[in-house]
Write a protein that holds these residues in place. Structure first.
Motif, short mmCIF file in Angstrom:
data_model
loop_
_atom_site.label_atom_id
_atom_site.label_comp_id
_atom_site.label_asym_id
_atom_site.label_seq_id
_atom_site.Cartn_x
_atom_site.Cartn_y
_atom_site.Cartn_z
N TYR A 230 1.58 -2.03 6.26
CA TYR A 230 0.66 -1.39 5.30
C TYR A 230 -0.14 -2.46 4.57
CZ TYR A 230 3.80 -2.32 1.29
OH TYR A 230 4.54 -2.92 0.31
N PRO A 231 -1.14 -2.08 3.77
CA PRO A 231 -2.05 -3.09 3.21
C PRO A 231 -1.38 -4.13 2.31
CG PRO A 231 -3.06 -0.93 3.06
CD PRO A 231 -1.63 -0.70 3.50
N GLU A 232 -2.04 -5.28 2.20
CA GLU A 232 -1.52 -6.38 1.39
C GLU A 232 -1.96 -6.15 -0.06
OE1 GLU A 232 -3.00 -9.91 3.34
OE2 GLU A 232 -1.57 -9.68 4.98
N VAL A 233 -1.08 -5.50 -0.82
CA VAL A 233 -1.48 -5.09 -2.16
C VAL A 233 -0.24 -4.80 -3.00
CG1 VAL A 233 -1.60 -2.59 -1.63
CG2 VAL A 233 -3.12 -3.57 -3.37
N SER A 235 0.65 -2.11 -5.70
CA SER A 235 0.03 -0.83 -6.03
C SER A 235 0.06 -0.52 -7.51
CB SER A 235 0.74 0.29 -5.27
OG SER A 235 2.04 0.46 -5.82
N SER A 236 -0.75 0.45 -7.91
CA SER A 236 -0.71 0.96 -9.29
C SER A 236 0.68 1.47 -9.64
CB SER A 236 -1.71 2.10 -9.45
OG SER A 236 -3.01 1.60 -9.39
N LYS A 240 3.03 0.33 -12.81
CA LYS A 240 3.66 1.25 -13.78
C LYS A 240 5.17 1.03 -13.84
CE LYS A 240 0.50 5.05 -13.40
NZ LYS A 240 0.26 6.05 -12.38
N GLU A 294 -5.38 -8.03 -0.62
CA GLU A 294 -6.65 -7.35 -0.31
C GLU A 294 -7.30 -6.72 -1.54
OE1 GLU A 294 -6.38 -4.62 3.15
OE2 GLU A 294 -4.48 -5.63 3.52
N ALA A 295 -6.50 -6.37 -2.52
CA ALA A 295 -7.05 -5.71 -3.71
C ALA A 295 -6.18 -6.05 -4.91
CB ALA A 295 -7.12 -4.21 -3.50
N MET A 297 -4.74 -4.25 -8.23
CA MET A 297 -4.58 -2.92 -8.81
C MET A 297 -4.06 -2.99 -10.25
SD MET A 297 -5.31 -0.59 -6.32
CE MET A 297 -5.50 -0.58 -4.52
N PHE B 136 0.10 3.91 12.30
CA PHE B 136 -0.48 4.53 11.12
C PHE B 136 -1.13 3.48 10.23
CE2 PHE B 136 -0.40 6.19 6.78
CZ PHE B 136 -1.06 7.39 6.98
N GLU B 137 -2.34 3.77 9.79
CA GLU B 137 -3.05 2.86 8.87
C GLU B 137 -3.10 3.49 7.48
OE1 GLU B 137 -6.93 2.18 10.54
OE2 GLU B 137 -6.06 1.32 12.36
N TRP B 138 -2.43 2.86 6.55
CA TRP B 138 -2.39 3.39 5.19
C TRP B 138 -3.76 3.25 4.53
CZ3 TRP B 138 1.88 5.21 2.31
CH2 TRP B 138 3.08 5.25 3.02
N MET B 140 -6.23 2.45 1.74
CA MET B 140 -6.07 1.59 0.56
C MET B 140 -6.06 2.40 -0.74
SD MET B 140 -5.60 -1.40 -0.70
CE MET B 140 -6.10 -2.84 0.24
N TRP B 142 -4.63 5.04 -1.45
CA TRP B 142 -3.31 5.58 -1.78
C TRP B 142 -2.49 4.64 -2.65
CZ3 TRP B 142 -0.82 8.34 3.08
CH2 TRP B 142 -1.69 9.34 3.51
N PHE B 143 -2.95 3.38 -2.81
CA PHE B 143 -2.22 2.41 -3.62
C PHE B 143 -2.81 2.28 -5.02
CE2 PHE B 143 -1.46 1.60 0.77
CZ PHE B 143 -0.10 1.41 0.81
N SER B 144 -3.90 2.98 -5.27
CA SER B 144 -4.53 2.94 -6.59
C SER B 144 -3.97 4.08 -7.44
CB SER B 144 -6.04 3.04 -6.44
OG SER B 144 -6.38 4.30 -5.95
N GLU B 145 -4.66 4.39 -8.51
CA GLU B 145 -4.18 5.41 -9.45
C GLU B 145 -3.93 6.76 -8.76
OE1 GLU B 145 -3.27 5.20 -12.57
OE2 GLU B 145 -3.77 3.08 -12.77
#
Lengths: 380, 380
Positions: A230-233, A235-236, A240, A294-295, A297, B136-138, B140, B142-145
Motif C-alpha cells: 500500500y502507499p508510502e504514507v 495516514s490521518s 489521530k 508519498e504524502a 497527512m 489491489f492498489e490502495w 491515496m 483513503w489515508f487522508s481525513e
C-alpha cells in the motif's frame, strides 16, 4: 554449479547462519520488565538501544549470492551486539526483501533476521518497511532461454512445481507480525489497533525507571510508514491515534518521547544537507537524495508541536546516516545494517543511549569494523 | 449519499446487470462441437467471432460510478451480440480491473463479464490481460481525513472489518481460469501447460469444417502476454510451446492460423501509423502510442516465418483499433468494449468472419450505436 549443488550450498549457508547466531549466546542480558509488562532500566546504568535498519534478508533468495549476504548481515549484528551490549534492539523496517522471496511464509527469513538478538536474550521490537510485504517481482531473465531456475523452498524443502508447492505470494504484514510475536517471548512488537489497517506496526512502549515501575523514563512510538502492499504514507488515522494515545499516557508532555518508522517523512527533505553545507547535521554519509513518503497527512505538524518529542529515527535511505535538527526536534537516519539492499557503504548500526535523572538521549554509530563515529546529543 | 443507500444502490445495479443479461436469452445459438470437443462451423454459413476487449469489470468497485460502468459494458456486449449473432466470443484480456477489487474471489466480477455470452448460449474463450490479476492498489485518499469508505463485499455481503472478511488479495490467474472453466460448460478456455507458469491462458482451439470433424478450417492460438503479477512478456518457453504445438497439429502449415493475446508486441510499434500517414492500415482511431510488451523473446520471429499465420489480435490500447500489415501477416487491435478502463472513445467490438472453401478471413468493427466501419480482408 548444478542445481543439486546449489541446494547443498544453501543448506550449508543456512546452517552457518544458525551457528553464527550461537556465538554470542553466553552473553545474554537478562531482561527486566515491570509487572505491567513495560521495559525497565537497570539501576545505575544507561539504557542502550541498537537500531538495525534495512537488513533485507531473503534478497535474491534463489541465487548463491543472496543467502551469503544474510550470513554477512548476521555477522554485522553479532559484532554490534558484542561491542555495545545493548539492552534493546529496534528493527527499523525492510527486515526482509519480500519481493525476492519465493515461499509462502516469508516469516522464515524474518526469523533469521531477529535471531542474533534472540540468541543473546536481548528483547526487541520492529516496524515495517516498504520491502517487508512487497509482492514478488519476477526477474525478466526467467522468461528468456535460461528459464525459471530450479528453486528450493526452505519452508517445506519442496522443489518447484508450477507454483503449487512453492508460493510466490507475499506474506501479509499481519501474518509477519503475528508470527514474530507468537514465536518470540523477547519480542515487544505489537500488531497495532485494527482501525489503522492496512498499517500494522503502530504501538507505544514505555521504559520505566529502575526504582519505580510506574514512572516512565521515555515513551517509544512505532509507526508503520507503509509501502509494499500500500502507499508510502502515515495516514490521518495514525495521526489521530498518536494524539489520543500520547494524551492518554503522557497528558502533560512531561516524559520525553522518541519515534521510529521506516520511510523518511517529507520534512527530512527540508533539512537534508545540500552540497557540502552540513549546518548543524551530524553524520558520515550524505550521498543520496531523501526518498520521502508519498504524502504528508499531518504527523509532522503534531510531532513538532509536542514539546516532549525529542527525535524521529528512520531507515530506507542506505546512503544517509545523519541526524539534523528540525524545529525543536531531531530527524535522524539509522545506518544501513544489512548486506541485502542496494549500496556498498560500510555497514553499521545507530546506537541510542538513554540516561535517567538527569534525562539525556545520546546517539552514535557503531560500524562493523568496530569503530565509532557521529556522536550527537539529541536531548539538548 | 449515506452508506446504507450506497449498498441499496449497488444491489439494484447488480440486479440490473442480471436482468440485462436475460434480454437476449431467447436468441441462444445452439453450440455445435465435434466428437473431439472442437468447435465446428455450421453448414452454409461463415463462422463469426466477436472480440470483447478491455471490459474492466470491477473498476472503482467501491464507488457508485464503478458498478454503473459494468452495467454499461453489459449493454455494449448485448448490442453487439444481438446485431452480429456471432458463433463465438473471444475475451481479449483485462476482463476485470483486479487492482480495484476488494474481494478475495475476483471471479465474481469475471462471471458478470462473461454473462452476456452465456445467457445467449454463445461459447467463448479468454486470455489474460495485465489487469486481471493485478494486486489491489490502495487509493491515496483513503489515508487522508476521509478514511476507508464503508465497503460491501459482493461475495459474502460482509462489511469491512480490518481485512478479515473483505480481502484485498488478488485472485491468481490460475484461480480465475479454473473458476471460469468449472462454472461454464460454454467456456473453451484452458489453463495451459503447467511448464509455462506463471503464464496461464496458453492453448489452441480447432475450428472444424461442417462436413468433416477431422478437417480443420482454422487454428486459433491464445497466449498469456503477462502483466499484473509478472512482467509483460511472451516467454521463450511459450515460443517453444507454440513451435511444438503447431508442428504437432498443423505440420505442413496447410491450415490457416490466427493468434490472440492482450498486450501488443513490440512489432506493433514498428507498424503503428505516424502523423496521419496511415499507409495500408485500416481503422478509425489512431490516438495513442502503442503500449508494447516489455521485451521480445522470439514469438514474432516465429510467427513471421510461419506461412499459415494470418493475423494477431490484441487489446490493451483503448485508443487504437487499427489493423496494419506487418511482413506477411496482419497486426490488429480489437476495439475497447468496456466502460471500465481509461478513455472515452465510443465502445465497440472487432468482429471476425471466417469462410471455408474458399477460405477467407474478414474483419470489421461493430459499434455500440450499431454502425459498422473499418472492414478489412485479412486473408489476402
Amino acid at each position: 554449479m548444478p542445481p543439486q549443488w546449489t541446494f547443498i550450498c544453501l543448506s550449508l549457508i543456512l546452517a552457518a547462519i544458525s551457528s553464527a547466531d550461537l556465538r554470542g549466546a553466553g552473553h545474554a542480558v537478562p531482561l527486566r520488565t515491570t509487572p505491567e509488562g513495560n521495559l525497565r532500566m537497570r539501576g545505575g546504568a544507561p539504557f542502550k538501544i541498537a537500531l538495525f535498519a534495512d537488513l533485507h534478508f531473503g534478497e535474491a533468495a534463489w541465487t548463491e549470492w543472496g543467502p551469503r549476504q544474510d550470513v554477512n548481515s548476521v555477522g554485522v549484528m553479532a559484532t554490534v551486539l558484542e561491542k555495545e551490549q545493548p539492552d534493546f534492539v529496534v528493527y527499523v523496517g525492510d527486515v526482509i526483501t519480500a519481493n525476492n522471496i519465493m515461499i509462502k511464509n516469508a516469516s522464515v527469513y524474518w526469523d533469521q533476521a531477529v535471531s542474533p538478538a534472540r540468541v543473546r536474550g536481548i528483547p526487541w521490537s520492529s516496524v515495517f518497511g516498504n520491502h517487508d510485504d512487497a509482492p514478488f517481482e519476477w526477474p525478466m531473465e526467467w522468461f528468456s532461454e535460461t528459464g525459471i531456475p530450479q528453486l528450493h523452498c526452505p519452508a517445506t524443502n519442496a522443489s518447484f512445481s508450477g507454483g503449487e508447492e512453492c508460493s510466490f505470494r507475499d506474506t501479509t504484514r499481519l501474518e509477519l507480525m503475528k508470527s514474530e510475536i507468537e514465536q518470540n517471548t523477547l519480542s515487544y512488537s505489537k500488531d497495532g489497533p485494527q482501525n489503522l489497517w492496512p498499517s500494522i506496526s503502530n504501538y507505544v512502549l514505555q521504559l520505566s525507571s529502575p526504582s519505580n515501575s510506574q514512572e516512565a523514563v521515555i515513551f517509544m512510538y512505532f509507526f508503520d510508514s507503509g509501502g509494499g502492499s500500500y502507499p508510502e504514507v502515515i495516514s490521518s488515522a495514525q495521526v489521530k491515534w498518536f494524539q489520543q494515545k500520547s494524551q492518554e499516557v503522557n497528558p502533560d508532555s512531561r516524559v520525553p518521547e522518541i519515534i521510529f518508522w521506516h520511510i523518511p517523512s517529507q520534512a527530512y527533505e527540508k533539512v537534508a544537507p545540500k552540497s557540502y553545507v552540513k549546518k548543524h547535521c551530524v553524520g558520515s554519509i550524505f550521498l543520496e537524495d531523501v526518498a520521502a513518503q508519498e504524502a504528508e497527512m499531518g504527523i509532522m505538524k503534531v510531532l513538532e508541536q509536542r514539546p516532549s518529542v525529542k527525535a524521529v529515527f528512520v531507515g530506507h535511505n542506505h546512503g544517509l546516516d545523519w541526524c539534523c535538527p528540525y524545529k525543536k526536534l531531531w530527524l535522524c537516519f539509522a545506518r544501513h545494517t544489512g548486506y541485502g539492499g542496494y549500496g556498498n557503504w560500510s555497514r553499521g548500526a545507530r546506537i541510542l543511549e538513554i540516561n535517567h535523572q538527569p534525562f539525556s538521549l545520546k546517539s552514535w554509530i557503531r560500524m562493523e569494523d568496530g569503530h565509532l563515529h557521529s556522536e550527537v546529543l539529541l536531548s539538548s
